[in-house]
Write a protein that holds these residues in place. Structure first.
Motif, PDB file in Angstrom:
ATOM      1  N   VAL A 247       0.848  -1.181   0.000  1.00 44.69           N
ATOM      2  CA  VAL A 247       0.000   0.000   0.000  1.00 44.69           C
ATOM      3  C   VAL A 247       0.890   1.240   0.000  1.00 44.69           C
ATOM      4  CG1 VAL A 247      -1.739   1.303   1.268  1.00 44.69           C
ATOM      5  CG2 VAL A 247      -1.819  -1.210   1.259  1.00 44.69           C
ATOM      6  N   PRO A 248       0.703   2.179  -0.960  1.00 43.38           N
ATOM      7  CA  PRO A 248       1.544   3.375  -1.006  1.00 43.38           C
ATOM      8  C   PRO A 248       1.455   4.159   0.300  1.00 43.38           C
ATOM      9  CG  PRO A 248       0.228   3.169  -3.010  1.00 43.38           C
ATOM     10  CD  PRO A 248      -0.280   2.148  -2.047  1.00 43.38           C
ATOM     11  N   THR A 249       2.576   4.663   0.742  1.00 40.38           N
ATOM     12  CA  THR A 249       2.584   5.469   1.954  1.00 40.38           C
ATOM     13  C   THR A 249       2.028   6.857   1.654  1.00 40.38           C
ATOM     14  OG1 THR A 249       4.847   6.179   1.479  1.00 40.38           O
ATOM     15  CG2 THR A 249       4.570   4.258   2.898  1.00 40.38           C
ATOM     16  N   VAL A 250       1.608   7.545   2.707  1.00 37.56           N
ATOM     17  CA  VAL A 250       1.076   8.896   2.549  1.00 37.56           C
ATOM     18  C   VAL A 250       2.204   9.845   2.152  1.00 37.56           C
ATOM     19  CG1 VAL A 250      -0.017  10.818   3.759  1.00 37.56           C
ATOM     20  CG2 VAL A 250      -0.773   8.471   4.197  1.00 37.56           C
ATOM     21  N   SER A 251       1.949  10.668   1.156  1.00 37.81           N
ATOM     22  CA  SER A 251       2.958  11.613   0.710  1.00 37.81           C
ATOM     23  C   SER A 251       3.271  12.645   1.791  1.00 37.81           C
ATOM     24  CB  SER A 251       2.481  12.335  -0.556  1.00 37.81           C
ATOM     25  OG  SER A 251       2.299  11.443  -1.623  1.00 37.81           O
ATOM     26  N   LYS A 252       4.522  13.054   1.840  1.00 34.69           N
ATOM     27  CA  LYS A 252       4.920  14.120   2.743  1.00 34.69           C
ATOM     28  C   LYS A 252       4.471  15.464   2.181  1.00 34.69           C
ATOM     29  CE  LYS A 252       8.980  11.468   4.170  1.00 34.69           C
ATOM     30  NZ  LYS A 252      10.466  11.360   4.142  1.00 34.69           N
ATOM     31  N   VAL A 253       4.329  16.442   3.069  1.00 36.91           N
ATOM     32  CA  VAL A 253       3.856  17.767   2.662  1.00 36.91           C
ATOM     33  C   VAL A 253       4.932  18.807   2.936  1.00 36.91           C
ATOM     34  CG1 VAL A 253       2.131  19.574   3.013  1.00 36.91           C
ATOM     35  CG2 VAL A 253       1.449  17.166   3.124  1.00 36.91           C
ATOM     36  N   LYS A 254       5.199  19.631   1.924  1.00 28.54           N
ATOM     37  CA  LYS A 254       6.095  20.777   2.089  1.00 28.54           C
ATOM     38  C   LYS A 254       5.305  22.040   1.758  1.00 28.54           C
ATOM     39  CE  LYS A 254      10.410  22.780   0.326  1.00 28.54           C
ATOM     40  NZ  LYS A 254      10.018  23.679  -0.788  1.00 28.54           N
ATOM     41  N   ILE A 255       5.243  22.943   2.725  1.00 25.74           N
ATOM     42  CA  ILE A 255       4.612  24.247   2.524  1.00 25.74           C
ATOM     43  C   ILE A 255       5.735  25.266   2.369  1.00 25.74           C
ATOM     44  CG2 ILE A 255       3.007  25.967   3.406  1.00 25.74           C
ATOM     45  CD1 ILE A 255       1.669  23.297   2.956  1.00 25.74           C
ATOM     46  N   CYS A 256       5.788  25.884   1.214  1.00 24.92           N
ATOM     47  CA  CYS A 256       6.923  26.766   0.916  1.00 24.92           C
ATOM     48  C   CYS A 256       6.505  28.229   0.916  1.00 24.92           C
ATOM     49  CB  CYS A 256       7.501  26.390  -0.455  1.00 24.92           C
ATOM     50  SG  CYS A 256       9.177  27.011  -0.718  1.00 24.92           S
ATOM     51  N   GLY A 257       7.482  29.085   1.188  1.00 29.91           N
ATOM     52  CA  GLY A 257       7.247  30.515   1.102  1.00 29.91           C
ATOM     53  C   GLY A 257       6.689  31.148   2.355  1.00 29.91           C
ATOM     54  N   LEU A 258       6.933  30.539   3.529  1.00 27.94           N
ATOM     55  CA  LEU A 258       6.463  31.155   4.773  1.00 27.94           C
ATOM     56  C   LEU A 258       7.328  32.357   5.129  1.00 27.94           C
ATOM     57  CD1 LEU A 258       4.902  28.414   4.970  1.00 27.94           C
ATOM     58  CD2 LEU A 258       5.027  28.720   7.428  1.00 27.94           C
ATOM     59  N   GLN A 259       6.660  33.374   5.697  1.00 27.64           N
ATOM     60  CA  GLN A 259       7.375  34.613   6.000  1.00 27.64           C
ATOM     61  C   GLN A 259       7.097  35.168   7.383  1.00 27.64           C
ATOM     62  OE1 GLN A 259       5.679  36.378   2.252  1.00 27.64           O
ATOM     63  NE2 GLN A 259       7.751  37.161   1.981  1.00 27.64           N
ATOM     64  N   SER A 260       6.144  34.577   8.123  1.00 24.81           N
ATOM     65  CA  SER A 260       5.800  35.172   9.413  1.00 24.81           C
ATOM     66  C   SER A 260       5.647  34.110  10.495  1.00 24.81           C
ATOM     67  CB  SER A 260       4.496  35.962   9.306  1.00 24.81           C
ATOM     68  OG  SER A 260       3.381  35.086   9.211  1.00 24.81           O
ATOM     69  N   VAL A 261       5.967  34.499  11.721  1.00 23.32           N
ATOM     70  CA  VAL A 261       5.804  33.605  12.862  1.00 23.32           C
ATOM     71  C   VAL A 261       4.327  33.298  13.079  1.00 23.32           C
ATOM     72  CG1 VAL A 261       6.041  33.438  15.366  1.00 23.32           C
ATOM     73  CG2 VAL A 261       7.937  34.320  14.001  1.00 23.32           C
ATOM     74  N   GLU A 262       3.454  34.272  12.804  1.00 21.92           N
ATOM     75  CA  GLU A 262       2.027  34.076  13.028  1.00 21.92           C
ATOM     76  C   GLU A 262       1.488  32.923  12.181  1.00 21.92           C
ATOM     77  OE1 GLU A 262       3.369  37.761  14.470  1.00 21.92           O
ATOM     78  OE2 GLU A 262       3.438  37.071  12.377  1.00 21.92           O
ATOM     79  N   ILE A 263       1.857  32.884  10.915  1.00 24.68           N
ATOM     80  CA  ILE A 263       1.411  31.788  10.048  1.00 24.68           C
ATOM     81  C   ILE A 263       2.033  30.481  10.517  1.00 24.68           C
ATOM     82  CG2 ILE A 263       1.495  30.829   7.725  1.00 24.68           C
ATOM     83  CD1 ILE A 263      -0.445  33.085   7.922  1.00 24.68           C
ATOM     84  N   LEU A 264       3.294  30.524  10.877  1.00 26.71           N
ATOM     85  CA  LEU A 264       3.976  29.316  11.330  1.00 26.71           C
ATOM     86  C   LEU A 264       3.309  28.760  12.591  1.00 26.71           C
ATOM     87  CD1 LEU A 264       6.279  27.446  10.665  1.00 26.71           C
ATOM     88  CD2 LEU A 264       7.816  28.936  11.951  1.00 26.71           C
ATOM     89  N   GLN A 265       2.948  29.627  13.506  1.00 25.65           N
ATOM     90  CA  GLN A 265       2.250  29.194  14.723  1.00 25.65           C
ATOM     91  C   GLN A 265       0.932  28.508  14.388  1.00 25.65           C
ATOM     92  OE1 GLN A 265       2.081  33.014  16.703  1.00 25.65           O
ATOM     93  NE2 GLN A 265       3.661  32.428  18.174  1.00 25.65           N
ATOM     94  N   SER A 266       0.266  28.981  13.347  1.00 24.13           N
ATOM     95  CA  SER A 266      -1.051  28.470  12.992  1.00 24.13           C
ATOM     96  C   SER A 266      -1.006  27.115  12.299  1.00 24.13           C
ATOM     97  CB  SER A 266      -1.782  29.468  12.079  1.00 24.13           C
ATOM     98  OG  SER A 266      -1.958  30.709  12.735  1.00 24.13           O
TER      99      SER A 266
END
Length: 232
Positions: free
Chosen positions: A3-22
């Protein structure tokens, strides 16, 4: 059949601590910071601040994403300067960097190296295994992942448009034989990523503009994207 494993996720282009916290609590494997010229470009100091936040969360016992820096043809001096201020886990090289440069980066800074492969949006021809081997064999032992992305004439990638996914299997076969990950980027968003992962099962997917609204990271879109990738 496995069974294929779940793909990993990369979120690119973050610029703020607020978004990172969320989003830090979500099952995201990689967070990307762009150091190449881009509207999402961050300074080494800002990236260092975001990395410090993740390290503090990790010390509290939280599971946090690995950090990736996106570069386009950096010099050795530029890499050294940025990594001194922003101790990344992964360096992603997004242009014509040589196998020798990839290997040097990996060994010099003790980081993983992702190498992008740009695919023209207009090219629907599927490359032969021999052509892919000729292109990528020099990178064996020099990189930890290959990232397929849609070619952009200015920045090489990050175009926000998809390429012909039919070419993925031949690159995937090479990656498996080489013992490296295969990640896919280019025009991904919540509405199409589930088709990609369910059809081709890449090791990971990479998104930036597809989870933005008016050029700003959108928490609801990030959550939706992650859910589409990680649900079984």
């Amino acid at each position: 059949m496995a069974v294929p494993t779940v793909s990993k996720v990369k979120i690119c282009g973050l610029q703020s601590v607020e978004i990172l916290q969320s989003v830090a609590h979500l099952p995201i494997t990689y967070i990307g910071f762009v150091f190449a010229p881009s509207k999402r470009q961050v300074t080494p100091e800002k990236a260092g601040e975001l990395i410090s936040f993740l390290k503090a969360e990790k010390e509290k016992g939280a599971t946090v994403p690995q950090t990736v820096g996106v570069f386009v043809n950096p010099t050795e001096e530029q890499l050294a300067h940025i990594l001194a201020a922003a101790p990344l886990d992964v360096v992603q090289l997004h242009s014509k960097e040589t196998p020798e440069f990839c290997r040097w980066t990996r060994e010099q800074f003790q980081v993983s190296v992702f190498k992008s492969v740009s695919i023209s949006k207009s090219d629907s021809a599927i490359p032969t295994p021999e052509a892919v081997a000729a292109q990528l064999d020099p990178y064996r032992g020099a990189v930890d992942a290959i990232l397929l992305d849609t070619f952009d004439p200015i920045y090489g990638g990050g175009s926000g448009t998809t390429f012909a996914w039919d070419c993925i299997p031949v690159y995937q076969e090479w990656a498996r034989n080489a013992g490296v990950q295969l990640l896919v980027a280019g025009g991904l968003q919540p509405d199409n990523v589930d088709l990609l992962v369910n059809t081709y099962h890449p090791d990971g997917v990479d998104v930036s503009s597809g989870v933005e609204t008016d050029g700003v990271k959108d928490i609801a879109k990030i959550i939706s994207f992650v859910e589409r990738v990680t649900r079984k």
